[in-house]
Every structure is written in structure tokens, then in C-alpha cells.
Design an enzyme around this catalytic site. Structure first.
Site: not given
Length: 292
Positions: A143, A167, A232, A235, A258, A267
Site C-alpha cells: 500500500r 492496516k 493503488h 497494487r 487482507h 481479483y
């Protein structure tokens, strides 16, 4: 019952490692619901149905977020034994169509790297830095926030991995390709001394906004549409191109950091859309239709 909300937020922070911004968003949604129907910890289905009516003008994505916060809250109350029933089925369930991410194809990525590598040939610090940033964004799928705030301590001397803080304060190991490692090593030799970040700037590190600007400028020099290129998007390209190459979805989830594999599954839709486009463009019947 304000104490119930506080206990729920404490659980999110302790058990799930929720970030401050995430906790603030949950608080706003839960306290906003209380302003409309009173104590949500004791609310029944009729009260939640009224809440859904009050939210009827909200965008589907906002409605889904608020409903999700309440469902998790009631699930927490039942786990703690504070309630024996779950009124959340009365909450609305809007259908959300997650937009497919913007993508760069292989040729566009090659153009971007060709320009960055050409500019870095003479060893100018800014150009070498740009190449290292590009390699980490596309080569490791980081990220923007993870790249710009990467600490020097995260770069090992003898292992092809970075320790990245993602995150929610969740750390993960991210593999670094040979070429990305070479670009990073070139930059570290030129990097100004001092500071704790790999990409320092003005006593701290370069900002996400500056990274965004640098990529747009590089895209323009590579004769790509600048609006197509962002951290992004790179990514997304990393993830999509790995999936095309046969990467396992669970492995991709780990690489991207994730928490929920449902986020990674976007995806598979991207890959499906690519296959449909391929059939429409290359199938003999499609070519015959264009000829007609």
C-alpha cells in the site's frame, strides 16, 4: 447503554487490532443509531426496522456499513451473554456491487518501468528513489502508506523479505524480488543519512500525496495517461498479474495483507472480466461479427 458500546470498541481494538480511524467510524455509526432509536443495546426488531426507515435515503454503501456495525455489535452482546436474542435480521441488507479496480496491462507496466530504469541509469538520487518505490509498489504489492512509512529496521540485510506494518497495526512478511532488492540497495547507498525511514523527507518520510504526484509525473514521461496510474493501481496490477500467473488466492491474501479473503476475491472477478474481453476480441465468431 454507552458502556456496551465502549466494551464493544475495546474488544475490536484488543482482539482484532482495529485502527483508531476504524474505531472512530464504528463509534459514529453506533452512537448515531442511538440518537435515532435510543439505547441500541436493548433495541428490539421493531426499533431496528424504524432505524432502517430513517436510513432509507442513504447511499447503499453507507447503509451497508451502518448495518454491518450494528450486526457485529449485537453479535458481541450475545457472545458476552448480555442478550439472548439477535434483532439484527430486521436491519436492511442493501446489495452492493463492488466496482472492479482500475488496471494497468503488462505493456503499460513495462513502459512505466522502462522509463524509470532509463532515468535511473545515471545514478541521480531522485530517479533511483523513484525506481525503488515503483519496484515495491508493483513488485511487492505494498500500500502507499506502507511504502512511504517503511522504516529502515524493516529492511533485512540477508533475507529477501520486508517486515511491513499494515492496516490495524498487523505486521506481515512481504517477499522482495531480486530486482526490487537491487533497486532498494541502490537507493540505500544514495539515501541521505539520518532518520529512521527508508524514504525520508523533511525529518520524517515522503507523504502519500507526494508519492501520488511522482507517479503521475513518471506516467506522463512514459507517455501513459497519468489518470490511469496511482499507487493503488500498481497494487491492483501486482495482484491481478500474480493471479494470472497461477498464484493461489490464499497466498495472494497473505501478500496483500487482507484480513478477509472476500476482499481478495475481487481479483477473481477481474480475471473473469479479462477472459470475457479476450473471448469477445479473439473468438472467430466475434471477428466474423465485426467483419459483417
Amino acid at each position: 447503554m454507552g458502556s456496551a458500546i465502549e466494551s464493544f470498541l475495546t474488544m475490536l481494538a484488543a482482539d482484532r487490532g482495529a485502527a483508531a480511524n476504524t474505531l472512530a467510524a464504528y463509534r459514529r455509526d453506533l452512537e448515531g443509531a442511538e440518537e435515532l432509536i435510543g439505547d441500541i443495546a436493548t433495541a428490539d426488531r421493531q426499533a431496528l426496522a424504524r432505524l432502517g426507515q430513517a436510513w432509507s435515503d442513504l447511499a447503499p454503501s453507507t447503509l451497508a456499513r451502518k448495518s454491518s456495525a450494528l450486526r457485529q455489535f449485537f453479535g458481541f452482546l450475545m457472545e458476552e451473554g448480555w442478550r439472548t436474542d439477535d434483532p439484527s435480521p430486521a436491519l436492511p441488507r442493501p446489495v452492493i456491487r463492488r466496482p472492479l479496480p482500475r488496471l494497468l496491462d503488462h505493456a503499460e507496466v513495462e513502459s512505466l518501468f522502462a522509463r524509470a530504469e532509463f532515468e535511473a541509469e545515471d545514478g541521480r538520487a531522485n530517479a533511483v528513489r523513484m525506481l525503488a518505490l515503483l519496484e515495491l509498489l508493483y513488485g511487492s504489492g505494498l500500500r502507499a502508506s506502507e511504502v512511504v512509512s517503511l522504516p529502515l529496521a524493516a529492511v533485512p540485510r540477508d533475507a529477501p523479505f520486508l517486515t511491513v506494518m499494515g492496516k490495524g497495526g498487523q505486521a506481515r512478511m512481504v517477499p522482495v524480488s531480486t530486482r526490487a532488492g537491487q533497486a532498494l540497495s541502490r537507493w540505500l547507498e544514495l539515501r541521505p543519512s539520518g532518520g529512521k525511514f527508508v524514504f525520508p523527507s523533511r525529518g520524517k518520510h515522503i507523504t502519500r500525496i507526494r508519492l501520488f504526484q511522482m507517479l503521475k509525473e513518471l506516467a506522463a514521461r512514459a507517455r501513459l495517461a497519468p489518470e490511469k496510474v496511482s499507487p493503488h493501481v500498481l497494487r491492483h496490477a501486482f495482484a491481478t498479474h500474480l493471479l494470472e500467473g497461477g498464484a493461489d488466492l490464499r497466498v495472494l491474501q497473505t501478500l496483500l495483507g487482507h484480513a478477509d479473503i472476500a476482499t481478495t476475491q475481487i481479483y477473481t472477478h477481474v480475471d473473469s472480466a479479462r477472459l470475457v474481453a479476450l473471448v469477445n476480441e479473439r473468438h472467430p465468431l466475434a471477428q466474423r461479427h465485426r467483419a459483417d
